[in-house]
Design a protein around this motif. Sequence first.
Motif, short mmCIF file in Angstrom:
data_model
loop_
_atom_site.label_atom_id
_atom_site.label_comp_id
_atom_site.label_asym_id
_atom_site.label_seq_id
_atom_site.Cartn_x
_atom_site.Cartn_y
_atom_site.Cartn_z
N THR A 80 0.86 -1.20 -0.10
CA THR A 80 0.02 0.12 -0.01
C THR A 80 0.78 1.27 0.03
O THR A 80 1.81 1.44 0.76
CB THR A 80 -0.77 0.04 1.15
OG1 THR A 80 -1.67 -1.17 1.27
CG2 THR A 80 -1.96 1.16 1.27
N ASP A 81 0.50 2.15 -0.97
CA ASP A 81 1.31 3.54 -0.93
C ASP A 81 1.13 4.39 0.13
O ASP A 81 -0.08 4.15 0.88
CB ASP A 81 1.16 3.96 -2.27
CG ASP A 81 -0.24 4.90 -2.22
OD1 ASP A 81 -0.29 6.13 -1.86
OD2 ASP A 81 -1.35 4.41 -2.78
N THR A 84 -2.15 6.33 0.59
CA THR A 84 -3.45 5.58 0.70
C THR A 84 -3.36 4.92 1.97
O THR A 84 -4.43 4.73 2.82
CB THR A 84 -3.34 4.46 -0.33
OG1 THR A 84 -3.40 5.01 -1.53
CG2 THR A 84 -4.50 3.59 -0.41
N TYR A 85 -2.44 4.71 2.56
CA TYR A 85 -2.45 4.01 3.99
C TYR A 85 -2.55 5.06 4.91
O TYR A 85 -3.48 4.92 6.03
CB TYR A 85 -0.86 3.52 4.25
CG TYR A 85 -0.61 3.07 5.65
CD1 TYR A 85 -1.25 1.96 6.26
CD2 TYR A 85 0.44 3.59 6.53
CE1 TYR A 85 -1.09 1.22 7.39
CE2 TYR A 85 0.51 3.18 7.56
CZ TYR A 85 -0.17 1.98 8.16
OH TYR A 85 0.01 1.64 9.45
N ASN A 87 -4.47 7.82 4.81
CA ASN A 87 -5.39 8.78 4.83
C ASN A 87 -6.54 7.56 4.62
O ASN A 87 -7.72 8.02 4.37
CB ASN A 87 -5.51 9.41 3.35
CG ASN A 87 -4.37 10.41 3.24
OD1 ASN A 87 -3.98 10.65 4.49
ND2 ASN A 87 -4.23 11.16 2.29
N ASP A 88 -6.22 6.30 5.00
CA ASP A 88 -7.35 5.24 5.04
C ASP A 88 -8.50 5.87 5.76
O ASP A 88 -8.55 6.40 6.78
CB ASP A 88 -6.83 4.16 5.68
CG ASP A 88 -7.57 3.14 5.64
OD1 ASP A 88 -8.81 2.94 4.88
OD2 ASP A 88 -7.53 1.97 6.20
N TYR A 93 -10.31 3.00 10.29
CA TYR A 93 -9.12 4.00 10.15
C TYR A 93 -8.99 5.06 11.28
O TYR A 93 -9.93 5.33 12.15
CB TYR A 93 -9.74 5.17 9.05
CG TYR A 93 -9.53 6.39 9.21
CD1 TYR A 93 -8.35 7.02 8.69
CD2 TYR A 93 -10.68 7.09 9.59
CE1 TYR A 93 -8.18 8.40 8.59
CE2 TYR A 93 -10.42 8.53 9.84
CZ TYR A 93 -9.32 9.14 9.47
OH TYR A 93 -9.47 10.22 9.42
N TRP A 198 1.34 17.19 -3.89
CA TRP A 198 0.10 17.04 -3.19
C TRP A 198 -0.33 18.39 -2.95
O TRP A 198 -1.31 18.62 -1.75
CB TRP A 198 0.56 16.10 -1.80
CG TRP A 198 0.24 14.51 -2.14
CD1 TRP A 198 0.92 13.96 -2.78
CD2 TRP A 198 -0.98 13.95 -2.05
NE1 TRP A 198 0.43 12.67 -3.03
CE2 TRP A 198 -0.60 12.69 -2.37
CE3 TRP A 198 -2.15 14.12 -1.32
CZ2 TRP A 198 -1.68 11.56 -2.38
CZ3 TRP A 198 -3.09 13.12 -1.25
CH2 TRP A 198 -2.72 11.87 -1.79
#
Length: 310
Positions: A80-81, A84-85, A87-88, A93, A198
């Motif tokens: 998982t990048d 993505t990890y 901000n799950d 979460y 970003w």
Amino acid sequence: YFFLPSSANGDTIDVFNGFDGSVTVNGVDIASQTTAEVPYSMDESYSVSADGRDYTLRVMKSGAEAAIYINNSDADGKGTDLMTYLNDEDENYDKHLTATATGAILDSDGNIDNTPIKKIKGRGNTSWEKPKKSYNVNYESAVSVAGIKEGKKFCLVANYQDDSLSRNRILYDLSDAVGMPYASDSRYVDLYVNGFYWGSYQMCEKIDGGKNSLVGDIEAEDYLDANGKVKQDFPFLCEVDPGADYLTDYFTSTNSGKLSIKYPEVAKEEPGYNEVKDYVAEKYDAFYEAAGSDKNELSALADIDSMAKL
């Protein structure tokens, strides 16, 4: 639009062609899967021909004081990048997920610092629910970001709810100008993660204690005496934290609601854990009550000049 960091060359850009066929950028033909140098000016528009379509290209160069590059394509060990990890948003979460990463700090003069990142995690309470999120970054060793004094812990503040992206910076700089103690120094930075841009962030000194931190005159063991017992009086750093949840080691005092101690860092299994909490709660309540009264008690509990500047 082609966005460049503030350190980019002012005359040419290197453009990689990811199409299956050749493309043309400002009259320069670029074969598939190759890179070519393309001249540019920020005041001009240029034609681009790619995949049978024509586009108009404008190059924009950032005015930020630095660019921050963070890379980890396998943040959880499962492929998982990083973003993505972190901000799950599934039911399990939380913003307390952490990861390591490689890092690079590039200032506007082109100087590069490749100090690795020991820990990056989400930051904020209500702001964490916004599309553009903030993060806490802890480097493995002390670094300087575009002239900020060397430190290990920084905050990447998104400023999502401020269209100008400037209110926090103005107030931090003003605080420093009037001599308010422990005012965070900060810089505008462009954030790139795993090769993607970003956005514009404000990188600030994290309010924390210890060597190479904003509050450098608090040391980790200042609350213990030579025999390992909690002192009757010791320096501390605490936060009024109404958004604290079960994952935060918070406690309540009579007047504060939720408080969390940032320094000293005392774990539950360490000596003095409860005594430190009781001491901080007592001091905070005394200060709170004195600030709200008409008695002359406040000067015994607070630096009045410091309060006035705040």
